[in-house]
Design an enzyme around this catalytic site. Structure first.
Site, short mmCIF file in Angstrom:
data_model
loop_
_atom_site.label_atom_id
_atom_site.label_comp_id
_atom_site.label_asym_id
_atom_site.label_seq_id
_atom_site.Cartn_x
_atom_site.Cartn_y
_atom_site.Cartn_z
N THR A 1 26.52 -10.97 -0.42
CA THR A 1 27.48 -12.01 -0.83
C THR A 1 27.90 -11.86 -2.29
O THR A 1 28.65 -12.69 -2.80
CB THR A 1 26.91 -13.42 -0.60
N HIS B 1 20.54 -15.49 -11.73
CA HIS B 1 21.49 -16.08 -10.78
C HIS B 1 20.80 -17.08 -9.85
O HIS B 1 21.40 -18.01 -9.36
CB HIS B 1 22.15 -15.01 -9.93
N HIS C 1 21.05 -20.62 -2.92
CA HIS C 1 22.45 -20.59 -3.35
C HIS C 1 23.04 -21.99 -3.42
O HIS C 1 22.72 -22.85 -2.60
CB HIS C 1 23.29 -19.78 -2.35
N HIS D 1 18.34 -18.22 1.52
CA HIS D 1 18.48 -16.93 2.20
C HIS D 1 17.09 -16.30 2.28
O HIS D 1 16.44 -16.12 1.26
CB HIS D 1 19.40 -15.98 1.41
N HIS E 1 15.51 -16.69 -1.56
CA HIS E 1 16.16 -17.19 -2.77
C HIS E 1 17.17 -18.25 -2.33
O HIS E 1 17.33 -18.50 -1.13
CB HIS E 1 16.83 -16.05 -3.55
ZN LIG Z 1 21.59 -14.72 -1.04
#
Ligand SMILES: [Zn+2]
Length: 222
Positions: free
Chosen positions: A172, A60, A87, A104, A85
């Site tokens: 999230t 992801h 997003h 994040h 990481h």
């Molecule tokens: Zn995150």
């Protein structure tokens, strides 16, 4: 038996979906001027150190993990840096501004409290840390790739000014567990359009839309 089993199955599946769909303390959110409470928070003190690079493609996102390489202190609260990481899109919005990308930075206290820093990115100049990391995204979804010859610091993901908004939210992605503390940096960083495109060649969008506040207050630091 039929009459007993069906309601039980229904109850189970409703439970699993319930927090993501009906939780009242979900992330991300839109931080509006009206939602920001008057109470001011203390400044944060960050002590992130350089550590050998350990990165993974988890399917992801690109995750960079740390082992005792940083501390974050806010008032009397102390947290240990765990990982960062990324997003797309950025998730948390500031006064309606949507960000194309966000980092994040995750932390945990000794008692297990999770705290995440959100660093929103606007499109603009190339980001030097992403220039280093993007070409090294592992092609395969697997565990940590260790690069003892390369140093990395989460400090490189922080803006110059450490002013922040704070609210109580959730993970999230499913199971959307609540009770996560979120600090959203007020000063965004920048990445170039080419860097965003390079990211999107590896990962699909991995952030949900904003959630209602349901009466939650957002606080801000000095
Ligand atoms: Zn995150």
């Amino acid at each position: 038996m039929k009459h007993l089993i069906l309601p039980l199955l229904l109850a189970t599946s409703t439970c699993q979906a319930s927090l993501c769909e009906s939780g009242h303390r979900q992330s991300p959110i839109n931080i509006t001027a009206e939602s920001v409470a008057a109470k001011k928070l203390p400044a944060m003190t960050v002590d992130y150190r350089s550590a050998p690079l350990k990165l993974a493609n988890d399917g992801h996102t690109l995750r960079v993990r740390f082992d005792k390489s940083g501390q974050l202190v806010i008032g009397k609260e102390r947290y240990t840096l765990q990982q960062f990481h990324f997003h797309t899109p950025g998730g948390d919005q500031i006064k309606g501004e949507k960000f194309p990308f966000a980092a994040h930075i995750l932390h945990k206290s000794a008692s297990g409290q999770l705290l995440a820093i959100v660093v929103p990115f606007r499109l603009g100049a190339e980001n030097p840390l992403l220039t280093r990391l993007l070409p090294q995204i592992p092609a395969k979804v697997d565990g940590d790739h260790k690069h003892p010859d390369q140093q990395v610091s989460a400090q490189d993901l922080l803006p110059t000014h450490l002013a922040y908004y704070r609210y109580s939210g959730s993970l999230t992605a499913a199971p959307c567990t609540e009770g996560v503390e979120w600090l959203v940096m007020k000063q965004p960083l920048e990445l170039s359009a080419a860097q965003l495109t390079q990211w999107q060649q590896h990962f699909k969008d991995n952030m949900r839309g904003v959630n209602p506040l349901y009466g939650r207050a957002v606080f801000e630091s000095q």
